[in-house]
Write an enzyme that holds these catalytic residues in place. Structure first.
Site, PDB file in Angstrom:
ATOM      1  N   ARG A  53       0.909  -1.163  -0.055  1.00 33.75           N
ATOM      2  CA  ARG A  53      -0.123   0.090  -0.026  1.00 33.75           C
ATOM      3  C   ARG A  53       1.018   1.293   0.005  1.00 33.75           C
ATOM      4  NH1 ARG A  53      -3.151  -2.828   3.089  1.00 33.75           N
ATOM      5  NH2 ARG A  53      -1.159  -4.264   3.150  1.00 33.75           N
ATOM      6  N   THR A  54       1.828   1.228   0.864  1.00 28.44           N
ATOM      7  CA  THR A  54       2.687   2.676   0.652  1.00 28.44           C
ATOM      8  C   THR A  54       3.294   2.865  -0.453  1.00 28.44           C
ATOM      9  OG1 THR A  54       3.140   2.112   2.919  1.00 28.44           O
ATOM     10  CG2 THR A  54       4.518   3.676   1.723  1.00 28.44           C
ATOM     11  N   LYS A  83      25.685  -5.116  -6.798  1.00 26.78           N
ATOM     12  CA  LYS A  83      27.471  -4.808  -7.113  1.00 26.78           C
ATOM     13  C   LYS A  83      27.765  -4.159  -5.901  1.00 26.78           C
ATOM     14  CE  LYS A  83      26.454  -5.202 -11.966  1.00 26.78           C
ATOM     15  NZ  LYS A  83      26.130  -4.234 -13.192  1.00 26.78           N
ATOM     16  N   ARG A 104      11.977   3.191   0.624  1.00 29.70           N
ATOM     17  CA  ARG A 104      11.713   2.353   1.921  1.00 29.70           C
ATOM     18  C   ARG A 104      12.983   1.389   2.240  1.00 29.70           C
ATOM     19  NH1 ARG A 104       6.505  -0.937   3.760  1.00 29.70           N
ATOM     20  NH2 ARG A 104       5.955   1.209   4.326  1.00 29.70           N
ATOM     21  N   HIS A 132       8.187   6.285  10.021  1.00 30.15           N
ATOM     22  CA  HIS A 132       7.420   6.246   8.796  1.00 30.15           C
ATOM     23  C   HIS A 132       6.403   7.485   8.717  1.00 30.15           C
ATOM     24  CE1 HIS A 132       5.077   4.398   5.735  1.00 30.15           C
ATOM     25  NE2 HIS A 132       4.635   3.565   6.201  1.00 30.15           N
TER      26      HIS A 132
HETATM   27  C1  NCD Z   1       3.112  -0.103   8.051  1.00 27.96           C
HETATM   28  C2  NCD Z   1       4.741  -0.350   7.826  1.00 27.96           C
HETATM   29  O1  NCD Z   1       5.101  -0.481   6.753  1.00 27.96           O
HETATM   30  O2  NCD Z   1       5.324   0.047   8.877  1.00 27.96           O
HETATM   31  N1  NCD Z   1       2.549  -0.300   6.911  1.00 27.96           N
HETATM   32  C3  NCD Z   1       2.248   0.419   6.041  1.00 27.96           C
HETATM   33  O3  NCD Z   1       2.866   1.653   5.832  1.00 27.96           O
HETATM   34  N2  NCD Z   1       0.973   0.491   5.379  1.00 27.96           N
HETATM   35  C4  NCD Z   1       2.743  -0.823   9.007  1.00 27.96           C
HETATM   36  C5  NCD Z   1       2.967  -2.404   9.098  1.00 27.96           C
HETATM   37  O4  NCD Z   1       3.573  -3.005   8.182  1.00 27.96           O
HETATM   38  O5  NCD Z   1       2.719  -3.272   9.962  1.00 27.96           O
END
Ligand code: NCD
Length: 305
Positions: A53-54, A83, A104, A132
């Site tokens: 989703r992110t 590499k 990420r 986050h």
């Molecule tokens: C969260 C994350 O990646 O930290 N998810 C997200 O961003 N939608 C929470 C999680 O993974 O539990």
């Protein structure tokens, strides 16, 4: 040029002006339409850790802004990672191509390293168990949108407070506002990191840490749940000890105020049964739409559009 790397980078005014913008963009998201604010600019999403989703949320945000996306969901498998290219160099290279980067990574220092090389803005899409910020922002946006204020709130955070970067971000962002009461519910081994708790206390906030969830529910405005963060535990056995420790049943939800809200960043495990979805307090699917609007606001602000 500015990046968004840490929740603590933002002042209260900056948070509120992002939310003003996001309110406007939410109409675009709900209408499933598009504006032309980003006018062909390119977002690169570099994800070194699994995400659905992110990453999609960042990409949808850029597309609804009228921009384009180049994306890699498995950066660990790329030739640059294999590499041994440094994150600094990856930042240098990708910033010659894209106008803005969302990343990420499983390590907390990663985003700073990539941003040090980047010549364009970098947005942190989650760095290990650290922070986050964009998820924390969309959570606060949801509170403001649904409750109508970001002051004088009681928030109950439940579960894996140690490893949940989302809850860390919520604490840091909420600490810009007044009269927030934090109820932190977890087993002793998964408490909120002490530096975050100390910072809240030093700023004068009321912070209660305890294990019992039920007693914390009356008078709560926001219940903030996350899953137990399996991938951060030293061993599968450690994770299994805590899996299922808090299950938020419809009966528990009855113990909260009618006008409270229940938020969760998703994905969920057994802490949040589907039987709760129909309750009017459940806001986690609405949060997904809010997330696109908030990320549109972040991208357009960093791109100075
Ligand atoms: C969260 C994350 O990646 O930290 N998810 C997200 O961003 N939608 C929470 C999680 O993974 O539990």
């Amino acid at each position: 040029m500015r990046h968004l790397l840490n929740s603590s980078d933002l002042s209260k005014d900056e948070i509120l002006s992002l939310f003003e913008k996001a309110k406007r963009y939410l109409e675009v998201v709900k209408g499933r339409t598009r504006v032309n604010d980003a006018n062909g600019k390119i977002l690169a999403t570099l994800f070194y850790e699994p995400s659905t989703r992110t990453r999609f949320s960042f990409e949808t945000a850029m597309l609804r802004l009228g921009g384009h996306v180049i994306s890699n969901a498995q950066m660990n498998d790329t030739s640059s990672a294999k590499k041994g290219e440094t994150l600094y160099d990856t930042g240098k290279v990708v910033s010659q191509l894209a106008d803005i980067i969302a990343m990420r990574h499983p390590e907390s220092k990663s985003v700073g390293q990539l941003a040090a090389g980047s010549e364009v803005p970098v947005v942190n899409g989650g760095n290990g168990a650290g922070d986050h910020p964009t998820q924390g922002l969309l959570d606060l946006f949801t509170m403001l949108h649904d409750i109508g204020r970001l002051e004088n709130l009681t928030i109950t955070m439940v579960g894996d407070l140690k490893y949940s970067r989302v809850l860390h971000s919520q604490c840091v962002l909420l600490s810009q506002f007044k009269d927030i009461r934090f109820r932190l519910i977890s087993p002793a081994a998964l408490r909120m990191p002490v530096d975050i708790v100390n910072d809240l206390k030093a700023k004068g906030f009321q912070v209660e840490e305890r294990e019992d969830l039920e007693a914390a529910l009356p008078g709560t405005d926001v219940i903030s749940l996350t899953r137990v963060q399996q991938e951060r535990f030293p061993s599968p056995e450690d994770f299994l000890k805590y899996r299922g420790m808090y299950v938020f049943t419809p009966e528990l939800l009855q113990k909260t105020n009618d006008d409270s809200i229940l938020i969760h960043p998703l994905p969920r495990l057994d802490e949040l049964p589907e039987s709760v979805d129909a309750d009017t307090r459940a806001r986690y699917f609405e949060q997904v739409q809010n997330g696109v609007a908030v990320r549109m606001a972040i991208l357009s602000t960093l791109l100075e559009l």
